[in-house]
Scaffold this active site. Structure first.
Site, PDB file in Angstrom:
ATOM      1  N   ARG A   1      47.772  25.606  40.219  1.00  0.00           N
ATOM      2  CA  ARG A   1      48.223  26.983  40.362  1.00  0.00           C
ATOM      3  C   ARG A   1      47.048  27.940  40.487  1.00  0.00           C
ATOM      4  NH1 ARG A   1      53.121  26.872  35.894  1.00  0.00           N
ATOM      5  NH2 ARG A   1      54.641  25.851  37.252  1.00  0.00           N
TER       6      ARG A   1
ATOM      7  N   GLU B   1      51.856  17.702  44.390  1.00  0.00           N
ATOM      8  CA  GLU B   1      53.278  17.430  44.609  1.00  0.00           C
ATOM      9  C   GLU B   1      53.562  15.934  44.709  1.00  0.00           C
ATOM     10  OE1 GLU B   1      55.585  19.392  44.139  1.00  0.00           O
ATOM     11  OE2 GLU B   1      54.483  21.275  44.094  1.00  0.00           O
TER      12      GLU B   1
ATOM     13  N   GLN C   1      58.556  12.309  40.180  1.00  0.00           N
ATOM     14  CA  GLN C   1      59.117  11.455  39.125  1.00  0.00           C
ATOM     15  C   GLN C   1      58.118  11.240  37.997  1.00  0.00           C
ATOM     16  OE1 GLN C   1      62.556   9.904  39.125  1.00  0.00           O
ATOM     17  NE2 GLN C   1      62.399  11.895  40.083  1.00  0.00           N
ATOM     18  N   THR C   2      57.255  12.229  37.766  1.00  0.00           N
ATOM     19  CA  THR C   2      56.199  12.095  36.773  1.00  0.00           C
ATOM     20  C   THR C   2      56.125  13.386  35.971  1.00  0.00           C
ATOM     21  OG1 THR C   2      54.966  10.693  38.313  1.00  0.00           O
ATOM     22  CG2 THR C   2      53.734  11.618  36.465  1.00  0.00           C
TER      23      THR C   2
ATOM     24  N   GLY D   1      51.972   4.463  38.496  1.00  0.00           N
ATOM     25  CA  GLY D   1      53.231   3.938  38.994  1.00  0.00           C
ATOM     26  C   GLY D   1      53.618   4.423  40.372  1.00  0.00           C
TER      27      GLY D   1
ATOM     28  N   TYR E   1      62.051  17.624  49.426  1.00  0.00           N
ATOM     29  CA  TYR E   1      61.489  18.376  48.302  1.00  0.00           C
ATOM     30  C   TYR E   1      60.023  18.736  48.563  1.00  0.00           C
ATOM     31  CZ  TYR E   1      58.861  19.515  44.282  1.00  0.00           C
ATOM     32  OH  TYR E   1      57.976  20.167  43.467  1.00  0.00           O
TER      33      TYR E   1
ATOM     34  N   ASP F   1      64.438  19.691  42.780  1.00  0.00           N
ATOM     35  CA  ASP F   1      63.927  18.545  42.034  1.00  0.00           C
ATOM     36  C   ASP F   1      64.839  18.304  40.828  1.00  0.00           C
ATOM     37  OD1 ASP F   1      63.247  20.672  40.357  1.00  0.00           O
ATOM     38  OD2 ASP F   1      61.560  19.545  39.538  1.00  0.00           O
TER      39      ASP F   1
ATOM     40  N   CYS G   1      66.200  32.148  26.995  1.00  0.00           N
ATOM     41  CA  CYS G   1      66.262  32.014  28.451  1.00  0.00           C
ATOM     42  C   CYS G   1      66.308  33.390  29.121  1.00  0.00           C
ATOM     43  CB  CYS G   1      67.488  31.207  28.863  1.00  0.00           C
ATOM     44  SG  CYS G   1      67.681  31.064  30.655  1.00  0.00           S
TER      45      CYS G   1
END
Length: 353
Positions: A26, A38, A43-44, A82, A121, A139, A203
DNA sequence: AACCCGGGGAA
DNA sequence: TTCCCAGGGTT
């Protein structure tokens, strides 16, 4: 949106501007860094992937460096993370961009999605974050956030629901700051609208949430039950010759592709560990393998099965090995194990050798 | 539409 | 243990 899209956008970005984590990607607009982050975070969890990101960028600081490396050097940096096809596709894309795109990233999500490893995505993420293109992303976090915001009762992993969620993501997008909006939605899902016990009391968009107003925040989203995964028993042959051990490189396509390993196989119903070890010698390696002592018993979980590895020290007559189970074999000493990318399961017994 | 593809941290 | 993560590709 219950109290207006504009107020939702403002509340979300005000929260994001104040509360966003200081993540390394960022701090840059470099599409190479955005792309790498990205792919690496697919999935991490952020906490798991961030150290890999920092290390990878030190080793391969730009597209040219990555394109000129070897696949094995890239896999070595990816070792332990992985989903190794991500690393192979990353490497392929680096070469495609270098050879066919003058070393630059396309800004259009449609073109981005033509590159290996970049789906809908990731194309949307790169386009919106690096280039400010007003396209949505979806995602795992945003699926959950949208399912609660709109109180969707359908299972979120059905293809029809996925289509609906993409439509909602597009309809919810803030086209003024698409990159920040997309990241804010993910950040909200990761830190407030979490899977179990969402923190609705803190929130920023609570009053826009249909699940909250209906007290459904703890039951949504719905998910279809997963299948039970099989459990396999395997033997691993640690074949020693003097102070060297035999390792093979797995074929580039498929499971754990491109990684190195000790020869191994499922134990069949009619045989014991030592039978399986001898069979590996005869059928896989064309080598007479003599089983020795048990080194370790290791349990490991993959995506679609679990294994128990019975690791045995073995000896064998050193001969020419011919096999299609691996693309290459080498005899290596333990001090050079760190030169090779191994599956995580191997690292549970590697230090014992 | 179903399946394949890793690993680890939190509950 | 189970769940799920800044998903993509193949069949």
């Amino acid at each position: 949106m219950r109290h207006g899209r504009t107020k939702f956008h403002a509340a979300l970005l005000q929260w994001y501007d104040a509360e966003a984590r200081d993540l390394p990607w960022r701090r840059t607009q470099d599409p190479y860094c955005i792309w790498l982050s990205e792919i690496m975070m697919q999935q991490t969890r952020i906490d798991q992937g961030t150290p890999y990101y920092e290390r990878f960028l030190k080793r391969f600081p730009d597209l040219q460096t990555l394109a000129q490396a070897t696949e094995e050097a890239v896999l070595k940096q990816w070792e332990g993370l992985g989903y190794y096809s991500r690393a192979r596709n990353l490497y392929r894309t680096a070469q495609i961009l270098t050879d066919q795109y003058h070393g630059r990233f396309p800004e259009s999500p449609e073109v981005l999605q033509l590159l290996p490893g970049i789906g809908k995505y990731t194309a949307g993420a790169i386009a919106s974050i690096a280039f400010g293109v007003p396209v949505p992303v979806l995602d795992g976090n945003i699926k959950r956030v949208l399912a609660r915001l709109y109180a969707l009762v359908e299972s979120i992993d059905l293809p029809a629901t996925d289509k609906r969620l993409w439509e909602l993501a597009a309809a919810t997008l803030n086209v003024k700051r698409p990159g920040d909006h997309n990241q804010a939605m993910m950040e909200l899902g990761a830190r407030v609208c979490i899977p179990a016990g969402p923190l609705c009391f803190s929130c920023p968009v609570q009053r826009h949430c249909r699940a909250f107003s209906a007290s459904l925040q703890d039951t949504l989203p719905h998910r279809t039950p997963k299948k039970v995964v099989p459990h396999h028993e395997m033997v691993v042959a640690v074949i020693a010759n003097q102070d060297a051990y035999l390792i093979g490189k797995r074929p580039s396509q498929g499971f754990l592709g491109g990684l190195w390993e000790f020869p191994g196989d499922r134990i069949q119903k009619t045989e014991g560990c030592e039978d399986a070890l001898r069979r590996i010698g005869e059928e896989m390696l064309r080598l007479k393998v003599v089983p020795g002592g048990l080194v370790a018993v290791v349990r490991h979980a993959y995506t679609h099965f679990k294994v128990t590895l019975h690791v045995y020290r073995c000896t064998a007559v050193k001969r020419r090995i011919c096999s299609d189970a691996h693309t290459e074999y080498r005899w290596v000493t333990p001090d050079s194990f760190d030169q090779y990318p191994f599956p995580a399961g191997h690292h549970k017994f590697l230090k014992l050798l």
